[in-house]
Motif scaffolding. Structure first.
Motif, PDB file in Angstrom:
ATOM      1  N   ASN A  39       0.846  -1.196   0.000  1.00  0.00           N
ATOM      2  CA  ASN A  39       0.000   0.000   0.000  1.00  0.00           C
ATOM      3  C   ASN A  39       0.881   1.247   0.000  1.00  0.00           C
ATOM      4  O   ASN A  39       2.071   1.180   0.309  1.00  0.00           O
ATOM      5  CB  ASN A  39      -0.995   0.002   1.169  1.00  0.00           C
ATOM      6  N   ARG A  58       0.670   9.012   0.737  1.00  0.00           N
ATOM      7  CA  ARG A  58      -0.487   9.899   0.908  1.00  0.00           C
ATOM      8  C   ARG A  58      -0.292  10.837   2.086  1.00  0.00           C
ATOM      9  O   ARG A  58      -0.578  12.031   2.005  1.00  0.00           O
ATOM     10  CB  ARG A  58      -1.757   9.062   1.101  1.00  0.00           C
ATOM     11  N   ARG A  68      -8.227   7.670   2.294  1.00  0.00           N
ATOM     12  CA  ARG A  68      -8.773   7.359   0.977  1.00  0.00           C
ATOM     13  C   ARG A  68      -9.102   5.875   0.900  1.00  0.00           C
ATOM     14  O   ARG A  68     -10.205   5.463   1.185  1.00  0.00           O
ATOM     15  CB  ARG A  68      -7.767   7.762  -0.098  1.00  0.00           C
ATOM     16  N   HIS A  69      -8.133   5.071   0.545  1.00  0.00           N
ATOM     17  CA  HIS A  69      -8.390   3.627   0.489  1.00  0.00           C
ATOM     18  C   HIS A  69      -8.290   2.972   1.861  1.00  0.00           C
ATOM     19  O   HIS A  69      -8.994   2.009   2.147  1.00  0.00           O
ATOM     20  CB  HIS A  69      -7.376   2.944  -0.442  1.00  0.00           C
ATOM     21  N   ILE A  70      -7.369   3.472   2.690  1.00  0.00           N
ATOM     22  CA  ILE A  70      -7.078   2.791   3.959  1.00  0.00           C
ATOM     23  C   ILE A  70      -7.174   3.764   5.129  1.00  0.00           C
ATOM     24  O   ILE A  70      -6.574   4.843   5.110  1.00  0.00           O
ATOM     25  CB  ILE A  70      -5.661   2.174   3.942  1.00  0.00           C
ATOM     26  N   ASP A  71      -7.925   3.409   6.126  1.00  0.00           N
ATOM     27  CA  ASP A  71      -7.892   4.017   7.458  1.00  0.00           C
ATOM     28  C   ASP A  71      -8.407   2.965   8.426  1.00  0.00           C
ATOM     29  O   ASP A  71      -8.831   1.874   8.013  1.00  0.00           O
ATOM     30  CB  ASP A  71      -8.708   5.321   7.525  1.00  0.00           C
ATOM     31  N   LYS A 118     -12.170   1.780   7.976  1.00  0.00           N
ATOM     32  CA  LYS A 118     -12.341   0.908   6.811  1.00  0.00           C
ATOM     33  C   LYS A 118     -11.666  -0.453   7.044  1.00  0.00           C
ATOM     34  O   LYS A 118     -12.152  -1.481   6.581  1.00  0.00           O
ATOM     35  CB  LYS A 118     -11.768   1.572   5.563  1.00  0.00           C
ATOM     36  N   PHE A 144      -3.291  -0.383  -2.731  1.00  0.00           N
ATOM     37  CA  PHE A 144      -4.241   0.602  -2.214  1.00  0.00           C
ATOM     38  C   PHE A 144      -3.541   1.936  -1.942  1.00  0.00           C
ATOM     39  O   PHE A 144      -2.401   1.983  -1.490  1.00  0.00           O
ATOM     40  CB  PHE A 144      -4.872   0.106  -0.908  1.00  0.00           C
ATOM     41  N   ASP A 145      -4.261   3.010  -2.186  1.00  0.00           N
ATOM     42  CA  ASP A 145      -3.792   4.387  -2.050  1.00  0.00           C
ATOM     43  C   ASP A 145      -2.714   4.757  -3.062  1.00  0.00           C
ATOM     44  O   ASP A 145      -2.110   5.819  -2.969  1.00  0.00           O
ATOM     45  CB  ASP A 145      -3.311   4.713  -0.623  1.00  0.00           C
ATOM     46  N   LYS A 191     -13.192  -0.871  -4.377  1.00  0.00           N
ATOM     47  CA  LYS A 191     -13.174   0.569  -4.059  1.00  0.00           C
ATOM     48  C   LYS A 191     -12.138   0.930  -2.997  1.00  0.00           C
ATOM     49  O   LYS A 191     -11.219   1.700  -3.227  1.00  0.00           O
ATOM     50  CB  LYS A 191     -14.567   1.046  -3.624  1.00  0.00           C
ATOM     51  N   THR A 192     -12.288   0.395  -1.773  1.00  0.00           N
ATOM     52  CA  THR A 192     -11.366   0.629  -0.663  1.00  0.00           C
ATOM     53  C   THR A 192     -11.206  -0.683   0.111  1.00  0.00           C
ATOM     54  O   THR A 192     -11.834  -1.689  -0.231  1.00  0.00           O
ATOM     55  CB  THR A 192     -11.893   1.708   0.307  1.00  0.00           C
TER      56      THR A 192
END
Length: 349
Positions: free
Chosen positions: A11, A16, A35-38, A41, A300-301, A310-311
């Motif tokens: 990732n 980011r 965005r994609h990762i937090d 999520k 991702f990201d 999507k994420t």
């Protein structure tokens, strides 16, 4: 559909955070601002952790690249090599961001597979510090020694632009990965140093000549953290059958890249790409590598991924698609995380 947990091969969260306000970015990562990762999520998607890449972006803007990659064919110019004094500052900044996330309790930087398993058991995100492109590594390896002590356990000698160690593949479609010369003398030394330290060498982005140099020199399994099958998508970033078989014979593995341009047979960066394209590549990789040598390497990201994913919150859709496709639970568990733990055990010891 959050089980089994997914441990992912790549990732770009640290990039980011570096490109935004770092303090706000860290807060966002721990809430729902990513965005994609937090973290929110991650809980939704059953994301147990993965390789967090340190990547030096350079001065080149990728704004127009995505438009070019919508065309039937393209050959994006490679940005120039980044000098060590610039790259090392960026790398240390991104390593610091990962350390801050660990300090704040968002994740743990893991140096052993036991630590990864412990994190997954207790619901803490496991992070492997990875370097995508070794611009920040000096030929005397002082930076490598320091970052190793900070937790670096995986390194790709190149992103697509050249370094003092090797040459990467361009973003070119259609194209084989045979695009230039192999490792430099310093690159040969870098591979041996990584073997000695127990740092995994990542072959994603490396051109074919460099791949074969590593295959000849390295004493460890060959690994591509986020790459796909060239026979299904003739992109320079993907791996030929000959390369896949060399990875198989070394008992290494490949992480499936979710980036749609490397999944689609037409090489186009179109989000409206079905999850079935991912399953087609998984089938092919399993056929050529064996079911113990295939995992996930999302990007991702750092990429456009299928709209059905999507994420990382969409990872349950991938698990469901695997089950509906006929993969049984033991195979899904291998693909989701067991195979990464297996190859890391072989590499880090």
């Amino acid at each position: 559909m959050q089980d089994p947990l997914i441990f992912d091969g790549h990732n770009d969260v640290l990039l980011r955070l570096h490109q935004g306000d770092v303090s706000a970015g860290l807060d966002g990562f721990q809430g729902a601002g990513g965005r994609h990762i937090d973290l929110e999520k991650a809980r939704t998607g059953g994301f147990g952790g993965g390789f967090f890449a340190i990547y030096v972006p350079g001065e080149h803007s990728h704004t127009n690249d995505m438009d070019e990659m919508l065309k039937p064919s393209y050959d994006l110019p490679l940005p120039p090599q980044v000098e060590w004094d610039i790259a090392s500052k960026v790398a240390l900044s991104q390593a610091s961001s990962l350390i801050k996330l660990e300090r704040d309790g968002a994740l743990k930087i893991c140096r052993t597979t036991t630590e990864i398993q412990d994190c997954m058991t207790h619901g803490l995100m496991a992070a492997v510090m990875h370097m995508e492109g070794a611009e920040a590594i000096d030929p005397d390896f002082h930076t490598l020694d320091v970052l190793y002590q900070a937790g670096l356990r995986s390194l790709g000698p190149v992103w697509s632009r050249p370094t003092i160690f090797a040459h990467g593949v361009p973003f070119r479609f259609p194209s084989t990965p045979d695009t230039g010369p192999g490792l430099t003398d310093d690159g040969v030394r870098l591979i041996r140093k990584c073997n000695d330290l127990g740092v995994m060498v990542d072959l994603s982005h490396l051109n074919e000549a460099g791949f074969w140099d590593v295959a000849q020199i390295s004493t460890k399994p060959l690994v591509a953290t986020h790459s796909n099958a060239y026979e299904l998508c003739p992109h320079s970033r993907n791996l030929t059958n000959h390369q896949l078989h060399a990875i198989r014979d070394s008992d290494g593995m490949v992480g499936l890249n979710f980036a749609v341009a490397f999944l689609r047979s037409d090489g186009r960066m179109i989000e409206d790409t079905p999850i079935s394209a991912m399953l087609t590549h998984l089938d092919y990789l399993i056929e050529n590598l064996g079911e113990d040598r295939v995992g996930l390497g999302s990007d991702f990201d750092g990429a456009v991924v299928p709209a059905g994913i999507k994420t990382i919150a969409g990872l349950p859709n991938l698990r469901s698609a695997m089950r509906n496709h006929g993969y049984d639970d033991p195979l899904i568990k291998k693909l989701c995380h067991q195979n990464w733990l297996r190859v890391l055990d072989l590499t880090w010891t």
